[in-house]
Design a protein around this motif. Structure first.
Motif, mmCIF file in Angstrom:
data_model
loop_
_atom_site.group_PDB
_atom_site.id
_atom_site.type_symbol
_atom_site.label_atom_id
_atom_site.label_comp_id
_atom_site.label_asym_id
_atom_site.label_seq_id
_atom_site.Cartn_x
_atom_site.Cartn_y
_atom_site.Cartn_z
ATOM 1 N N UNK A 399 23.861 41.308 45.280
ATOM 2 C CA UNK A 399 24.093 41.667 43.882
ATOM 3 C C UNK A 399 24.780 43.026 43.762
ATOM 4 N N UNK A 400 25.483 43.417 44.803
ATOM 5 C CA UNK A 400 26.154 44.709 44.813
ATOM 6 C C UNK A 400 27.482 44.655 44.047
ATOM 7 N N UNK A 401 27.859 45.807 43.516
ATOM 8 C CA UNK A 401 29.156 45.918 42.832
ATOM 9 C C UNK A 401 30.272 46.070 43.856
ATOM 10 N N UNK A 402 31.447 45.609 43.477
ATOM 11 C CA UNK A 402 32.646 45.790 44.299
ATOM 12 C C UNK A 402 33.726 46.385 43.400
ATOM 13 N N UNK A 403 34.247 47.536 43.782
ATOM 14 C CA UNK A 403 35.223 48.216 42.922
ATOM 15 C C UNK A 403 36.676 47.870 43.265
ATOM 16 N N UNK A 404 36.868 47.059 44.311
ATOM 17 C CA UNK A 404 38.192 46.511 44.626
ATOM 18 C C UNK A 404 38.020 45.029 44.951
ATOM 19 N N UNK A 405 39.055 44.214 44.758
ATOM 20 C CA UNK A 405 38.954 42.791 45.065
ATOM 21 C C UNK A 405 38.520 42.548 46.510
ATOM 22 N N UNK A 406 37.584 41.618 46.679
ATOM 23 C CA UNK A 406 37.058 41.276 47.992
ATOM 24 C C UNK A 406 37.071 39.755 48.148
ATOM 25 N N UNK A 407 37.574 39.279 49.284
ATOM 26 C CA UNK A 407 37.659 37.841 49.530
ATOM 27 C C UNK A 407 36.254 37.253 49.639
ATOM 28 N N UNK A 408 36.031 36.115 48.982
ATOM 29 C CA UNK A 408 34.757 35.393 49.081
ATOM 30 C C UNK A 408 34.780 34.590 50.376
ATOM 31 N N UNK A 409 34.147 35.124 51.414
ATOM 32 C CA UNK A 409 34.241 34.542 52.751
ATOM 33 C C UNK A 409 33.604 33.163 52.839
ATOM 34 N N UNK A 410 32.582 32.905 52.037
ATOM 35 C CA UNK A 410 31.915 31.602 52.067
ATOM 36 C C UNK A 410 32.875 30.471 51.711
ATOM 37 N N UNK A 411 33.934 30.795 50.980
ATOM 38 C CA UNK A 411 34.913 29.787 50.572
ATOM 39 C C UNK A 411 36.145 29.784 51.478
ATOM 40 N N UNK A 412 36.025 30.337 52.667
ATOM 41 C CA UNK A 412 37.186 30.463 53.552
ATOM 42 C C UNK A 412 37.767 29.109 53.962
ATOM 43 N N UNK A 413 36.950 28.067 53.971
ATOM 44 C CA UNK A 413 37.436 26.731 54.347
ATOM 45 C C UNK A 413 37.875 25.909 53.138
ATOM 46 N N UNK A 414 37.837 26.524 51.960
ATOM 47 C CA UNK A 414 38.186 25.836 50.711
ATOM 48 C C UNK A 414 39.513 26.378 50.195
ATOM 49 N N UNK A 415 40.436 25.489 49.843
ATOM 50 C CA UNK A 415 41.675 25.911 49.202
ATOM 51 C C UNK A 415 41.495 25.800 47.693
ATOM 52 N N UNK A 416 41.294 26.940 47.050
ATOM 53 C CA UNK A 416 41.035 26.959 45.616
ATOM 54 C C UNK A 416 42.335 26.875 44.824
ATOM 55 N N UNK A 417 42.254 26.271 43.642
ATOM 56 C CA UNK A 417 43.402 26.197 42.740
ATOM 57 C C UNK A 417 43.075 26.760 41.357
ATOM 58 N N UNK A 418 41.793 26.978 41.098
ATOM 59 C CA UNK A 418 41.389 27.450 39.772
ATOM 60 C C UNK A 418 40.077 28.220 39.885
ATOM 61 N N UNK A 419 39.922 29.252 39.046
ATOM 62 C CA UNK A 419 38.672 30.006 38.979
ATOM 63 C C UNK A 419 38.379 30.324 37.523
ATOM 64 N N UNK A 420 37.091 30.304 37.168
ATOM 65 C CA UNK A 420 36.661 30.634 35.809
ATOM 66 C C UNK A 420 35.456 31.552 35.897
ATOM 67 N N UNK A 421 35.402 32.536 35.007
ATOM 68 C CA UNK A 421 34.304 33.493 35.013
ATOM 69 C C UNK A 421 33.680 33.591 33.634
ATOM 70 N N UNK A 422 32.389 33.922 33.605
ATOM 71 C CA UNK A 422 31.688 34.102 32.344
ATOM 72 C C UNK A 422 30.818 35.337 32.409
ATOM 73 N N UNK A 423 29.679 35.286 31.762
ATOM 74 C CA UNK A 423 28.731 36.390 31.782
ATOM 75 C C UNK A 423 27.881 36.278 33.049
ATOM 76 N N UNK A 424 28.313 36.935 34.118
ATOM 77 C CA UNK A 424 27.642 36.909 35.421
ATOM 78 C C UNK A 424 27.618 35.521 36.058
ATOM 79 N N UNK A 425 28.610 34.717 35.795
ATOM 80 C CA UNK A 425 28.740 33.410 36.447
ATOM 81 C C UNK A 425 30.194 33.184 36.850
ATOM 82 N N UNK A 426 30.392 32.385 37.903
ATOM 83 C CA UNK A 426 31.738 32.104 38.403
ATOM 84 C C UNK A 426 31.819 30.658 38.877
ATOM 85 N N UNK A 427 32.923 29.988 38.562
ATOM 86 C CA UNK A 427 33.202 28.632 39.043
ATOM 87 C C UNK A 427 34.544 28.637 39.774
ATOM 88 N N UNK A 428 34.622 27.861 40.850
ATOM 89 C CA UNK A 428 35.852 27.711 41.618
ATOM 90 C C UNK A 428 36.132 26.225 41.780
#
Length: 534
Positions: A399-428
């Motif tokens: 739950x740490x903050x990141x002040x620069x963009x950081x790659x989501x390593x858990x999704x390294x095997x996934x080729x994403x085409x879309x991302x959506x964000x809300x109030x503390x939630x994220x969908x890929x």
């Protein structure tokens, strides 16, 4: 490959012959075979490309195949035939690749109404090439689903737009934000009848208000009568219950609108960003009253750089810029939590380039601004997140903050085409149509339906998890939208390739578009909404 010009042309269109220099690198027997394979018309000489005798056919093929701008550039780089003037109107000096790009631009709704001078100015703004104009248009279409079906999960209410441009609304309506000329809630999608005959290409939903953009570049707004903060205070005390044309934007061709909590932003066809309200203390590079209804050009470096997408968070704005050198992301506004991506928590009064993407060698193609965190999808399918990491919304396992963009390593095997964000939630969304979510699980908006025993809350997800409930619908998901407000329980929409819409999460105001079981205020698993968006 190289190209030569025959002297046997008898018309104004020269006869182009494409000779394959690579034949000199193979044996005579192989040459004979390869040349015979290319004799598709008459008695052409060995090595000739007969279609070049009729360039209009080549142009038709290039245009109808909807090639990417990069493909057209590669053709020019490897063959003189595609670099030389094609001798076709409207500009006889345009190369075949440039002409194909121009023709494909002509098929776009936002390009057709432009006058000749407007088109030329547009080309210069994009970098001086029709291929760059085509890239600008296609990237904008992809990241905003412009002229395609879409569903927006707003704060307590929802907007759906069909592929043909019909707009529907449902959910909370205490401020007239559904546009039905009344204040009653709607539990099923209902067409906004006053917009019949107007094709809508993009929608935005904020707290108690809605904005719709038509294919003619007009913006219609309804709900609370304010472009600024509407959750508290006296702003927006007057309500508008039917869509009204935003008069201050009638002379600007708009293609996208985005609603933050303190401000509203719009994007013009030419890639210029304008903002309303929240201009006190130069928060967005201009000084205005909070209830100002006049658009102000976003000052700073983006005045000369075309923008293809805007995304509004609670108190900040992200913009996706398209330059000849590539795609880039700028941010402006409140830097609390590091959500501006510059390595600090300082505010930015003017748009500032997020340099980390160059370090990561990522070409951004989609941006998303959550209430307190942000995300980007790169052209290579990698996902980056940054900002406030509460509840695991960044997907980095903590739950740490990141002040620069950081790659989501858990999704390294996934080729994403879309991302959506809300109030503390994220969908890929992946290129296969799989959906992953992480962050705050309250109101079942993540789709995992994993309730904590003895508690009305749902478990938070610190790393991306596959939303298996969406796999059961046996449909390829292409787009996700979720509530982006800190004051409302969240709900989520998943749109499939065939135009089916599925909803889950909070539904106490009818915002899911489906009936709930008695005494329930939310839905943990996706249910199809009774509307065909195709």
């Amino acid at each position: 490959m190289d190209a030569t010009t025959s002297s046997g042309a008898s018309s104004s269109l020269p006869l182009h012959l494409i000779v394959d220099d690579t034949l000199s690198l193979v044996s005579p027997l192989q040459q004979s075979y390869q040349r015979s394979q290319r004799h598709c018309l008459g008695d052409s000489a060995p090595g000739e490309f007969p279609l070049a005798a009729n360039p209009s056919i080549v142009l038709h093929v290039l245009t109808s195949c909807n090639l990417e701008p990069e493909d057209l550039a590669h053709l020019e780089a490897t063959c003189k035939f595609f670099r030389k003037p094609a001798n076709f109107p409207p500009d006889f000096l345009l190369s075949m690749s440039e002409l194909a790009a121009f023709d494909m631009c002509q098929n776009r709704a936002i390009f057709k109404p432009m006058g000749t001078q407007e088109k030329e100015m547009f080309k210069q703004r994009c970098g001086g090439s029709w291929k760059l104009v085509l890239r600008f248009i296609t990237v904008g279409e992809a990241c905003c689903r412009r002229e395609k079906s879409q569903a927006i999960a707003g704060p307590g209410h929802s907007i759906a737009v069909t592929a043909s441009g019909a707009a529907y609304s449902f959910g909370s309506n205490n401020s007239g934000q559904l546009g039905h000329d009344r204040l009653e809630e709607e539990w099923r999608p209902r067409p906004i009848r006053s917009l019949q005959g107007i094709r809508i290409i993009q929608a935005a939903a904020g707290a108690g208000r809605t904005m719709l953009v038509s294919d003619a570049g007009r913006v219609y707004a309804f709900g609370k009568d304010s472009f600024g903060e509407v959750e508290y205070g006296n702003q927006g005390s007057r309500v508008v219950t039917t869509p009204q044309l935003v008069e201050s934007l009638k002379d600007i061709y708009i293609v996208q609108a985005a609603i933050g909590n303190f401000f509203t932003a719009v994007l013009s066809r030419e890639g210029c960003v304008y903002t309303f309200s929240w201009g006190g203390d130069m928060k967005l590079g201009h000084q205005t009253e909070p209830n100002d209804v006049q658009p102000h050009l976003l000052a700073g470096p983006l005045e000369d750089i075309p923008v293809v997408q805007i995304a509004a968070g609670y108190c900040y704005l992200l913009v996706l810029a398209c330059q000849p050198s590539g795609m880039s992301v700028y941010s402006v506004g409140c830097g609390l939590g590091g959500k501006l991506g510059h390595g600090s928590r300082s505010d930015e009064k003017y748009p500032r380039l997020i340099e980390q993407f160059q370090t990561l060698n990522i070409q951004p193609v989609v941006v998303a601004a959550g209430a307190w965190h942000a995300a980007v999808v790169g052209k290579d399918g990698r996902v980056c997140t940054w900002g406030w990491g509460r509840y695991g919304c960044l997907g980095h396992g903590n739950e740490e903050c990141e002040s620069v963009p950081k790659v989501v390593e858990t999704l390294s095997s996934v080729k994403a085409v879309h991302v959506a964000t809300g109030d503390y939630t994220t969908f890929v969304v992946s290129h296969k149509g799989d959906v992953y979510s992480f962050g705050c699980g309250e109101s079942s908006s993540l789709g995992h339906n994993t309730a904590i025993e003895g508690n009305n809350r749902h478990s938070n997800v610190l790393s991306p998890e596959l939303v298996t409930s969406l796999q059961r619908i046996d449909e390829r998901v292409v787009h996700v939208s979720l509530t982006n407000s800190i004051y409302w329980n969240a709900h989520t929409f998943a749109l499939t390739e065939s135009g089916k819409l599925y909803a889950f999460g909070a539904g106490d105001k009818g915002q899911l578009g489906t009936e709930l079981v008695e005494n329930r205020s939310e839905r943990g698993t996706p249910e199809q909404v009774d509307i065909d968006l195709n």
